[in-house]
Design a protein around this motif. Structure first.
Motif, short mmCIF file in Angstrom:
data_model
loop_
_atom_site.label_atom_id
_atom_site.label_comp_id
_atom_site.label_asym_id
_atom_site.label_seq_id
_atom_site.Cartn_x
_atom_site.Cartn_y
_atom_site.Cartn_z
N ARG A 158 47.31 -39.01 12.28
CA ARG A 158 48.04 -39.02 13.55
C ARG A 158 47.16 -39.50 14.70
O ARG A 158 47.61 -40.24 15.59
N LEU A 159 45.90 -39.08 14.70
CA LEU A 159 44.99 -39.50 15.77
C LEU A 159 44.68 -40.99 15.65
O LEU A 159 44.60 -41.70 16.67
N ALA A 160 44.53 -41.48 14.42
CA ALA A 160 44.31 -42.92 14.24
C ALA A 160 45.50 -43.71 14.79
O ALA A 160 45.32 -44.74 15.45
N ASP A 161 46.70 -43.23 14.54
CA ASP A 161 47.89 -43.90 15.07
C ASP A 161 47.88 -43.87 16.60
O ASP A 161 48.26 -44.86 17.25
N ARG A 162 47.48 -42.75 17.17
CA ARG A 162 47.43 -42.63 18.62
C ARG A 162 46.41 -43.60 19.21
O ARG A 162 46.69 -44.29 20.21
N ILE A 163 45.23 -43.70 18.61
CA ILE A 163 44.20 -44.60 19.11
C ILE A 163 44.66 -46.05 18.97
O ILE A 163 44.44 -46.88 19.86
N PRO A 185 43.64 -36.67 31.80
CA PRO A 185 44.37 -35.86 30.84
C PRO A 185 43.57 -35.68 29.55
O PRO A 185 42.93 -36.61 29.06
N VAL A 186 43.62 -34.46 29.00
CA VAL A 186 42.87 -34.11 27.80
C VAL A 186 43.83 -33.64 26.72
O VAL A 186 44.67 -32.75 26.95
N SER A 187 43.71 -34.22 25.53
CA SER A 187 44.42 -33.70 24.36
C SER A 187 43.40 -33.14 23.39
O SER A 187 42.30 -33.70 23.24
N VAL A 188 43.72 -32.01 22.78
CA VAL A 188 42.84 -31.35 21.82
C VAL A 188 43.48 -31.43 20.45
O VAL A 188 44.61 -30.99 20.26
N TRP A 189 42.76 -32.02 19.52
CA TRP A 189 43.26 -32.23 18.16
C TRP A 189 42.53 -31.26 17.23
O TRP A 189 41.32 -31.34 17.08
N TRP A 190 43.31 -30.34 16.63
CA TRP A 190 42.69 -29.29 15.82
C TRP A 190 43.39 -29.16 14.47
O TRP A 190 44.60 -29.29 14.35
#
Length: 235
Positions: free
Chosen positions: A20-25, A228-233
């Motif tokens: 999901r983070l790869a898609d976001r980047i 803005p900060v998103s935290v990926w856990w």
């Protein structure tokens, strides 16, 4: 102005989180290139980011218009196994992403202080603000190489105007480091904080509470209203 509370994105497993983070980047890169003709990503070291970079390297993007640099670095040559620059080169700068431009933080000189001017000059040639700053966090609440009790931490948190990098010697020992300063980390359109495990989740939750940045440096990015900060856990 972003909300003061970071956006927490929790996942059941690390593979899903990385995907999901790869898609976001990838979306950030595509949008930045479409809007401004280029993108700038600030990357971090670590095992989980390495998995992320492997996945990103296979995504079809205009990588020849992407600039990359690092949030921090051990003061070792890129050929050293501990080098973040070397790790990014091995995991990301291949396949579809081979055309991206990576600007490292290590310069000539025996210590970070001897190389700060040269590193700062290279960074000045990038197209700031960064479209994304990707950070990790340690069990001691450090982020980038902003270590609690580290020699040089005060200068990194409150540098002279326009100074993007500072030398840090961690209190726990180990190689000297070079790190983006707090203003440089916040010279971004978006910050993503990538953490794994229950222990770091608890550290993150403590860092959300009021308190000095010096004891929990990750507060430098969590307690601010500019970016803005998103935290990926994931566990």
């Amino acid at each position: 102005m972003p909300n003061s509370e970071p956006c927490l994105r929790a996942f059941a497993g690390r593979e899903e989180m990385v995907t999901r983070l790869a898609d976001r980047i990838a979306g950030i890169v595509a949008q930045a290139v479409a809007a401004r003709g280029r993108a700038l990503l600030v990357l971090s070291g670590g095992t989980t980011p390495a998995t992320l970079y492997e996945k990103l390297s296979g995504i079809d993007l205009p990588w020849d218009r992407v600039e990359l640099t690092l949030s921090d670095e051990r003061w070792v040559d890129p050929s050293d196994p501990a080098s973040n620059e070397g790790m990014v080169g091995r995991t990301l700068l291949k396949g579809r992403a081979a055309g991206a431009r990576l600007v490292g933080l290590k310069s000539a000189g025996a210590t970070p202080d001897e190389g700060l001017a040269a590193t700062g000059a290279r960074l000045a040639g990038l197209h700031w603000p960064a479209d994304l700053v990707l950070l990790g966090m340690g069990e001691d609440a450090h982020t980038a190489s902003l270590f609690p009790g580290g020699e040089g931490l005060a200068q990194a948190l409150s540098p002279a105007e326009g100074v993007r990098v500072a030398g840090i010697v961690p209190a726990a020992g180990g190689p000297a480091r070079i790190s983006l300063t707090r203003p440089a980390l916040l010279e971004a359109r978006e910050i993503a904080l990538l953490i794994t495990g229950d222990g770091k989740r608890r550290v993150y939750e403590r860092a959300l509470e009021p308190g000095p940045v010096e004891t929990m440096p990750v507060r430098a990015v969590l307690h601010q209203f500019r970016v803005p900060v998103s935290v990926w856990w994931a566990p």
